[in-house]
Design an enzyme around this catalytic site. Structure first.
Site, PDB file in Angstrom:
ATOM      1  N   GLU A  86       0.813  -1.223   0.000  1.00 47.84           N
ATOM      2  CA  GLU A  86       0.000   0.000   0.000  1.00 47.84           C
ATOM      3  C   GLU A  86       0.840   1.264   0.000  1.00 47.84           C
ATOM      4  O   GLU A  86       0.367   2.345  -0.317  1.00 47.84           O
ATOM      5  CB  GLU A  86      -0.986   0.005   1.181  1.00 47.84           C
ATOM      6  CG  GLU A  86      -0.345   0.079   2.556  1.00 47.84           C
ATOM      7  CD  GLU A  86       0.027  -1.290   3.084  1.00 47.84           C
ATOM      8  OE1 GLU A  86       0.421  -1.381   4.241  1.00 47.84           O
ATOM      9  OE2 GLU A  86      -0.092  -2.271   2.334  1.00 47.84           O
ATOM     10  N   ASP A  94      16.040  16.254 -32.633  1.00 45.72           N
ATOM     11  CA  ASP A  94      16.232  17.117 -33.783  1.00 45.72           C
ATOM     12  C   ASP A  94      17.679  17.597 -33.766  1.00 45.72           C
ATOM     13  O   ASP A  94      18.358  17.549 -32.735  1.00 45.72           O
ATOM     14  CB  ASP A  94      15.258  18.304 -33.704  1.00 45.72           C
ATOM     15  CG  ASP A  94      15.233  19.113 -34.982  1.00 45.72           C
ATOM     16  OD1 ASP A  94      15.732  18.619 -36.008  1.00 45.72           O
ATOM     17  OD2 ASP A  94      14.729  20.246 -34.954  1.00 45.72           O
ATOM     18  N   ASP A 137      11.630  21.030 -30.544  1.00 48.13           N
ATOM     19  CA  ASP A 137      11.093  22.329 -30.136  1.00 48.13           C
ATOM     20  C   ASP A 137      10.195  22.977 -31.181  1.00 48.13           C
ATOM     21  O   ASP A 137       9.687  24.074 -30.963  1.00 48.13           O
ATOM     22  CB  ASP A 137      12.238  23.293 -29.793  1.00 48.13           C
ATOM     23  CG  ASP A 137      13.156  23.559 -30.985  1.00 48.13           C
ATOM     24  OD1 ASP A 137      12.972  22.917 -32.042  1.00 48.13           O
ATOM     25  OD2 ASP A 137      14.056  24.414 -30.860  1.00 48.13           O
ATOM     26  N   ASP A 195       7.719  18.824 -34.553  1.00 48.89           N
ATOM     27  CA  ASP A 195       8.120  17.804 -33.579  1.00 48.89           C
ATOM     28  C   ASP A 195       6.974  17.380 -32.658  1.00 48.89           C
ATOM     29  O   ASP A 195       7.123  16.431 -31.881  1.00 48.89           O
ATOM     30  CB  ASP A 195       9.268  18.333 -32.701  1.00 48.89           C
ATOM     31  CG  ASP A 195      10.516  18.651 -33.498  1.00 48.89           C
ATOM     32  OD1 ASP A 195      10.839  17.866 -34.410  1.00 48.89           O
ATOM     33  OD2 ASP A 195      11.159  19.679 -33.232  1.00 48.89           O
ATOM     34  N   ASN A 204       6.258 -13.950   4.443  1.00 50.56           N
ATOM     35  CA  ASN A 204       5.332 -13.904   5.581  1.00 50.56           C
ATOM     36  C   ASN A 204       4.123 -14.803   5.356  1.00 50.56           C
ATOM     37  O   ASN A 204       3.690 -15.545   6.246  1.00 50.56           O
ATOM     38  CB  ASN A 204       4.869 -12.466   5.838  1.00 50.56           C
ATOM     39  CG  ASN A 204       5.833 -11.730   6.748  1.00 50.56           C
ATOM     40  OD1 ASN A 204       6.821 -12.288   7.205  1.00 50.56           O
ATOM     41  ND2 ASN A 204       5.551 -10.461   7.005  1.00 50.56           N
TER      42      ASN A 204
END
Length: 822
Positions: A253, A295, A564, A568, A632
């Site tokens: 958890e 690029d 950029d 792209d 366990n």
């Protein structure tokens, strides 16, 4: 959450509260980190409302009259108010506000790097052919039956009379009619491709597989525990509550919290490296990438035009050529284009040119045009010495030169020499250089006014050559990425010659360059193999970039993409981790997971290391928890089959699980061995299952030993003495679980060859001390525990030492068999 609800309905409020806290912390941490990142990313955007100069008809309200040029008035309007059919005026520095067709142009140069990836400015003219193209035969008329088919995107962007949104004016001026605006533009069509749900990344797929592995394991083991205890002991309600506690114990958890804490810590570390993390999952994906597609422009290169060679006609460096080019660029009128600025910058670096320029003054100028593809200035150095200096395209310049300067001599420009000069030009072009010729001649007094006719009988001084050069850090960054198992592939819209030259300069092995045209001929099933063995792809369309990324992912690679431009955006979204920069177009930043404030591959290499450290700590927790939980449960099954009472009460199992979870909180701050960081790692559910089954039973072996000692040595062999038995196993179980943190966190010998971070040592030490203290504490009655006899604490350290030695011994066998540990 499901286990918490079950616990709530069975009046197990403590368990429900523990799990509610875990869920709240995990989701809250993730929300807060991603919210901060999003705010930072938004703040990078330039919230400027751009305006455009538009020519609109003064009598537009009068349908009885056609507007003419005199009726049109210039006015500035907001870019979003532009409509198709408007005529706009553009000049240097303007953004192109939509998709336009040129009506008039003068010395117009446009940068389209955001759309095509090419760093060099592009010449545009209102004609329907390139300035360098041969004249077209117009005799067939405009309605020829074999009209050309619609052009593909890459070819469309190269049309000389079309301007596209996303580009900008470098120099010159123009008038153009608006063809499309907003989402109907080429730019807008690309932006639309990043809308909607993005493909699953390697992180998403890996976490899902691991989660379902643990869920399936829980669904198998918990019913076995429930029915075995119910049948043996007959207490079905107690067995049910105990089975729920086992389910909680089997469920990691803390995994969401550990994952998010690791990712958040990675985001903070990346922020120190000037990287904004928009999507937390991208941190781990960053570390897992084994292929980085990028690029060329501005990533490998400096994203600016630089004059790198000034050569005489024999190919030797010549300061004289630079001097002539400098005088031409300095004295020309109007805004200096990128090439002129590069010439002036280089001349100032060399030094002494400013003093030479002071001895000249300008007499006249013959401006550039697209037909001649050259421009000239006429300078005077004394009342009797005038000189015309001309620079332009090599072919056109050779047509007007009759001599060539060689040192202090001037030679006739023979056909043989002309051939040698063209070969020199071709060699420079093959190196990816843009070449301009420089020539001059003396002007006799009385020749004014100067015209194009005076550009004749010139003396060729030499060539100047330009390039978008590689960054100084690129070669080192690529070496570091290669050393860490990351293959770099170049996906560029620039031409193949330039791409090959740059890659060769930065140490990338380029055996063959695949162009977009060649890629179109490759069938889909062969693309993946081609993408794996090819380093450089040139002249790619946006869809082709995304296709290469998708093909690499389909072959099992974790792919990062750095870009950029608008071209792209599709590839950024398709990649496992999309990386952009703060100077990128908004569409690219929107599609990216990470935004670099410094466009450097060195930052990426550091990011890869941080991502691997983050992943290492996550997988460390999962393997620790899964193996100890399996051990366990295996111990519980053995004990349930033979003991007349529960080996541990549900509340005791939950407290043990909570304490163990608290000891794990420090894991995000742990360090990783250098060897682990050397290669990319991916999520492997099968590897976790094998680890769990192989390593988990080690703790069971010592649990069974504890059962035997508690039953036969300390006399906890009846229902009346079950509290002593449960207290003894509680301490052993917690201490072995907590100690396993140090055994599993490294392939090396813990505490000797590799030591955990101080915070991990402190946290595990405190939890182990608390575990020993609980049976003696005021909490003991509430937890139904009792103090342990003194002899127990002679047995305990002996057991723990044997546990560590056996685990380390078996670790070597496991690594030899499966070739890895974490």
């Amino acid at each position: 959450l499901a286990l918490g609800i079950v616990s709530l309905f069975t009046d197990d409020l403590k368990a429900a509260l523990v799990m509610a806290i875990m869920i709240t912390v995990a989701t809250g941490l993730r929300f807060w980190q991603e919210l901060k990142s999003q705010v930072q990313a938004e703040s990078l955007r330039k919230m400027v409302r751009n305006k455009v100069t538009v020519l609109r008809a003064e009598n537009a309200a009068r349908p009885d009259r056609e507007p003419n040029a005199l009726d049109r008035l210039a006015s500035d309007i907001l870019m979003e108010d532009l409509v198709p059919g408007d005529i706009v005026k553009l000049s240097a520095g303007d953004m192109v506000p939509g998709d336009l067709r040129l009506l008039e142009s003068r010395d117009l140069f446009v940068t389209q790097s955001a759309l095509t990836g090419e760093a060099m400015p592009v010449e545009k003219t209102e004609g329907n052919r390139r300035p360098s193209d041969p004249p077209q035969d117009r005799s067939a008329g405009t309605n020829a039956p074999n009209a050309p088919a619609p052009k593909p995107a890459a070819e469309l962007l190269e049309q000389p009379n079309l301007l596209f949104m996303g580009s900008s004016i470098v120099s010159g001026s123009a008038k153009a009619v608006v063809l499309a605006t907003g989402s109907r533009t080429f730019f807008g069509a690309m932006a639309a491709k990043i809308v909607g749900r993005r493909p699953q990344t390697a992180f998403d797929i890996g976490v899902n597989r691991v989660s379902w592995l643990l869920i399936r394991f829980m669904l198998v083991m918990v019913p076995i525990v429930f029915f075995l205890n119910g049948l043996v002991k007959g207490e079905w309600m107690d067995s049910f509550l105990f089975a729920i506690a086992v389910a909680v114990g089997l469920t990691p958890e803390m995994l969401p919290m550990i994952v998010n804490a690791n990712l958040a810590r990675g985001a903070v570390a990346m922020a120190r490296e000037k990287v904004i993390v928009k999507q937390l999952n991208a941190i781990q994906n960053f570390g897992a990438i084994d292929v980085l597609c990028t690029d060329k422009t501005g990533t490998l290169t400096q994203d600016k035009v630089v004059l790198i060679k000034h050569l005489d006609g024999r190919g030797h460096d010549s300061k004289r050529v630079l001097e002539m080019a400098y005088l031409n660029s300095l004295f020309q009128t109007g805004l200096k284009n990128l090439l002129d600025r590069a010439v002036i910058d280089r001349a100032h670096e060399v030094g002494g040119m400013r003093d030479i320029a002071k001895s000249f003054w300008k007499i006249d100028e013959i401006p550039f045009d697209f037909t001649r593809r050259r421009m000239s200035v006429v300078l005077e150095q004394s009342s009797e010495v005038k000189i015309l200096i001309c620079k332009g395209a090599v072919e056109e310049m050779l047509d007007i030169c009759t001599k060539m300067e060689e040192g202090s001599r001037v030679l006739p420009l023979t056909q043989e020499l002309t051939g040698e000069l063209k070969q020199l030009r071709d060699r420079l072009n093959e190196d990816g250089l843009r070449v301009v010729a420089v020539a001059y001649k003396a002007i006799r007094p009385g020749d004014e006014p100067f015209t194009v006719a005076d550009e004749s009988d010139l003396i060729l001084s030499g060539f100047i050559a330009f390039l978008d050069p590689p960054k100084e850090t690129t070669a080192e960054a690529l070496r570091l990425l290669r050393d860490h198992g990351v293959a770099v592939k170049i996906l560029t819209g620039d031409n193949a010659v330039v791409a090959r030259k740059i890659c060769r300069d930065v140490g990338l092995d380029v055996a063959h360059v695949i162009t977009g045209a060649e890629l179109q001929q490759v069938p889909g099933d062969a693309l993946g193999e081609l993408a794996e063995r090819t380093t450089v792809f040139a002249k790619l369309s946006p869809d082709q970039k995304a296709g290469v990324v998708q093909a690499l992912k389909a072959r099992g690679h974790t792919v990062g993409f750095l870009g950029d431009g608008i071209n792209d955006a599709a590839a950024l979204r398709q990649a496992d981790v999309g990386i952009s920069v703060d100077t990128a177009v908004d569409v690219a930043k929107e599609a990216a997971d990470l935004i670099l404030l410094e466009k450097s591959l060195l930052v990426l290499e550091r990011g890869v290391i941080e991502g691997r450290r983050t992943f290492g700590n996550i997988i460390k927790y999962i393997k620790m928890t899964a193996s100890s939980n399996f051990g366990n449960v295996f111990s519980v099954l053995v004990a349930s089959a033979f003991l007349p009472f529960l080996p541990m009460l549900a509340i005791q199992l939950l407290v043990q699980n909570l304490l163990y979870d608290l000891s794990q909180i420090s894991i995000p701050w742990d360090r990783m061995d250098r060897e682990f960081l050397k290669r990319p790692r991916q999520w492997e559910a099968k590897s976790i299952a094998i680890f769990m089954v192989c390593i988990g039973p080690i703790s069971s072996l010592f649990d069974i030993t504890t059962f035997f000692v508690m039953w036969h040595v300390f006399g906890a062999n009846s229902v009346e003495h079950q509290t002593l038995f449960q207290s003894g196993w509680f301490v052993v179980g917690l201490l072995t679980q907590t100690l396993i943190v140090h055994m599993i966190r490294t392939e090396k010998i813990p505490f000797v060859q590799s030591t955990a971070a101080p915070v991990v040592l402190l946290c595990t030490g405190v939890i182990m001390a608390v575990g020993i203290w609980i049976p003696f504490s005021p909490l003991a009655p509430a937890l139904k525990m009792q103090p342990l006899p003194p002899g127990y604490f002679i047995f305990l350290p002996t057991l723990l030492l044997c546990y560590c030695l056996l685990t380390q011994f078996l670790k070597k066998f496991y690594i030899r068999k499966f070739k890895n540990w974490l």
